[in-house]
Write a protein that holds these residues in place. Sequence first.
Motif, PDB file in Angstrom:
ATOM      1  N   GLY A   1      11.728  -1.291   2.851  1.00 43.26           N
ATOM      2  CA  GLY A   1      11.810  -0.320   2.986  1.00 43.26           C
ATOM      3  C   GLY A   1      11.331   1.219   2.963  1.00 43.26           C
ATOM      4  O   GLY A   1      11.037   1.790   3.081  1.00 43.26           O
ATOM      5  N   SER A   2      10.135   0.118   2.593  1.00 42.94           N
ATOM      6  CA  SER A   2       8.951   1.408   2.572  1.00 42.94           C
ATOM      7  C   SER A   2       8.451   2.124   4.010  1.00 42.94           C
ATOM      8  O   SER A   2       8.196   1.049   4.578  1.00 42.94           O
ATOM      9  CB  SER A   2       7.055   0.588   2.040  1.00 42.94           C
ATOM     10  OG  SER A   2       6.312   1.054   1.708  1.00 42.94           O
ATOM     11  N   SER A   3       7.616   2.757   3.785  1.00 36.86           N
ATOM     12  CA  SER A   3       6.526   3.434   4.929  1.00 36.86           C
ATOM     13  C   SER A   3       5.943   2.353   5.401  1.00 36.86           C
ATOM     14  O   SER A   3       5.706   2.348   6.600  1.00 36.86           O
ATOM     15  CB  SER A   3       6.337   4.584   5.195  1.00 36.86           C
ATOM     16  OG  SER A   3       5.052   5.567   4.365  1.00 36.86           O
TER      17      SER A   3
ATOM     18  N   HIS B   1       5.348  -0.764   6.032  1.00 41.36           N
ATOM     19  CA  HIS B   1       6.609  -1.825   4.998  1.00 41.36           C
ATOM     20  C   HIS B   1       5.859  -3.004   5.554  1.00 41.36           C
ATOM     21  O   HIS B   1       6.627  -4.207   4.731  1.00 41.36           O
ATOM     22  CB  HIS B   1       7.815  -1.660   6.679  1.00 41.36           C
ATOM     23  CG  HIS B   1       8.453  -3.017   6.625  1.00 41.36           C
ATOM     24  ND1 HIS B   1       9.861  -2.644   5.992  1.00 41.36           N
ATOM     25  CD2 HIS B   1       8.489  -3.717   7.732  1.00 41.36           C
ATOM     26  CE1 HIS B   1      10.114  -3.566   6.594  1.00 41.36           C
ATOM     27  NE2 HIS B   1       9.581  -4.492   7.145  1.00 41.36           N
TER      28      HIS B   1
ATOM     29  N   GLU C   1      10.992   6.041   1.092  1.00 38.43           N
ATOM     30  CA  GLU C   1      11.069   4.754   1.307  1.00 38.43           C
ATOM     31  C   GLU C   1      11.030   5.315   2.917  1.00 38.43           C
ATOM     32  O   GLU C   1       9.865   3.899   3.720  1.00 38.43           O
ATOM     33  CB  GLU C   1      12.886   4.421   1.231  1.00 38.43           C
ATOM     34  CG  GLU C   1      12.509   3.552  -0.749  1.00 38.43           C
ATOM     35  CD  GLU C   1      13.703   2.998  -0.311  1.00 38.43           C
ATOM     36  OE1 GLU C   1      13.485   1.783  -1.547  1.00 38.43           O
ATOM     37  OE2 GLU C   1      14.242   2.870   0.358  1.00 38.43           O
ATOM     38  N   THR C   2      10.866   6.130   3.765  1.00 40.55           N
ATOM     39  CA  THR C   2      10.938   5.816   5.133  1.00 40.55           C
ATOM     40  C   THR C   2      10.556   8.112   5.403  1.00 40.55           C
ATOM     41  O   THR C   2      10.095   8.014   4.916  1.00 40.55           O
ATOM     42  CB  THR C   2      12.120   6.211   5.768  1.00 40.55           C
ATOM     43  OG1 THR C   2      12.873   6.954   5.471  1.00 40.55           O
ATOM     44  CG2 THR C   2      12.959   4.456   5.700  1.00 40.55           C
TER      45      THR C   2
ATOM     46  N   GLY D   1       6.955  -0.512  12.190  1.00 39.84           N
ATOM     47  CA  GLY D   1       6.071   0.267  11.090  1.00 39.84           C
ATOM     48  C   GLY D   1       4.847   0.306  11.400  1.00 39.84           C
ATOM     49  O   GLY D   1       4.494   1.098  10.435  1.00 39.84           O
TER      50      GLY D   1
END
Length: 676
Positions: A203-205, A207, A349-350, A362
């Motif tokens: 869920g990382s920015s 991604h 995460e976002t 993304g």
Amino acid sequence: MSSVPRAFSSAERRTSLTIGVTVGVVAVGLVSSLLAARFSGAVAAPPPGITDAGPVVRAALPLVRVVSDVAAALTLGVLLLAATMVPGATRAASAAPGEPRRALALKVATGAAFVWALAAAVGVVLTFADAAGMPLSEPTFGAQLLASAWSIDTLRVMVLSAMAAFVVATGAALATTRAATVALTVVALFGVLVLAPAGHAGGSSDHETAVNALGAHLVGVSLWLGGLLGLVVLRRSLGDSLRVVARRYSSLALWCFVIVGISGVMSASTRLSGWQDLTTDYGLLVLVKVVALVALGAAGWWHRRAMLERIDAGGRRAFARLAVGETLVMGAAVGIATALARTAPPVPETESDPSAALALTGFPAPPAPTAMSWLTAWRVEWLFLAVGLLAIGLYVAGVVRLRRRGDAWPVLRTVTWVIGWLLFLYATNGVLGIYGRVAFSWHMTLHMFEAMVVPIFLVLGAPVTLALRTLRPRHDGTLGPREMVLGIVHSRFMAVLGNPVFAAAFFFMSLVVFYWTGLFELALTTHTGHLLMTAHFMVTGYLFAWVLVGVDPGPKRWSPALRLIVLFATIAFHAFFGVAMITGTTVLGGDFFETIDIPWVPDRLADQRFGGGVAWAIGELPALLLALIVAMQWFRSDRAESVRADRKADRDGDAELTAYNDRLAQLADRDDRTKA
């Protein structure tokens, strides 16, 4: 009668060893997971106002994940050992009478895979309960779980992993041959790799970097831990082959150490904003994992330096003690990783307010392209960059090995191989990779580049021929890279793929299926779909180019005339594909292009039609190049045949021509006698 109890006792000891070592690793993982989760607050109740699934779900979720991860690692590791490292007949008809060591490994894999499947299924239930904040006792829990299991990305990949584990468990219980074991290893690898999008970093920015890093991390850890667990479990049954297997595993472990280290750094970089974040709970757990990695690296170095030489000299017990100690450290690292996945990282995460393009791809929407964008637009795709550089490095290393032993290798082949991968890196990391994610015309240019331009250069590099000349054959009954390449080249599967009609039909029909189904939208909106799309373009393009102009060994090659007919027919169908795009009235890709609403693409249908023109135009140039190469090969083949015939005539006084003339003279004499 005394032999029966002894055999039974030996089997009993092996079973107890398998269970004991595995349970020990799981127990260490559970304890470390529980301690790490309590330290970071991962099992603490959520703040007031947020629904909670209850303490049972919060505590059980990381523990079930530990069991699933260890079982998956053991399954994958034992299968890999049995498929490639355990000596035996490569084409054994049955593992039971002739291959008892492989049969034992398959039994271990069967049990481990069933545990993996069960734990993964329980994990799906607990993950849904945790995400929905719904206790297991909720009356509607079962119905909502069934309704959401396939629609939620995280649950879907977990279901796929559980299904893969069940397939492996069933297949391992029935498998007898090495080929079947190799196939099960691939399925188990898929079951591990598919979990990458469901991880914490998924869920990382950032991604795509996070998912790529997590996927590499999962595979590296699973092969490392599973291989060592399998080595400990099978060491008694291996007998004199233990040293051979241990050496093969040691090389694998070194690669795994490098992969785990690099992927761990990349994954942490997406979750930590700087060195100061190492003092947070998340950062401290990362440091503990770093300490475990260093300790395992030191143990692996000691294995390679001292233990492997002592195995045959009575050092088996010392080797086993060190190996068991390593597995326990790995188990602790797995437990910490499961707690880390539920710990809030310092970097969110976002994005707080993502745009439509960022949410779907993304990445933020790029600015309108200019002429300079072909040179200045770059965005590093770490996975593709690593694949390209590794392919170039391994190829050059093979050429260097050939030259060191005095063998020649055409420079032009090396040049074409390097050019091909540099073009691939430009396409995936440059302007085409950036704008191909948001505009159809750019996407089609990227597609044509990857499917019709890059593969031609790669095929002309003859990588299979180089691999067969440089890879050392194994004479110990194990399966090495060279044996795998030979097995694939001469397999029935490759005989089908190497048929020009099949390759051409597959190349064209995949275009139709990809663009006129939901696969295109899936490739645009998901990272996994994007990776599979790129791999598909490259593979189908390589296969098509290989059956036409390839020089690597494989099925019997068709004559140049027939290959040219196949080429022209395929290009005609490809032109039809371009015309269908140009005259189409429906925007492909579902709602994707409308949702992201790129301002410099005001007319999406016109952009799609322009992309169809690109497909038609670009497809003709590689086709012309392929036709020229086939014609050159035809000319060289005829010239070589003429030279061969001339040399044969010089050796035998042109006996063939003399015999032909004598035959004509005899026929003429017979005609004269008949007339007379």
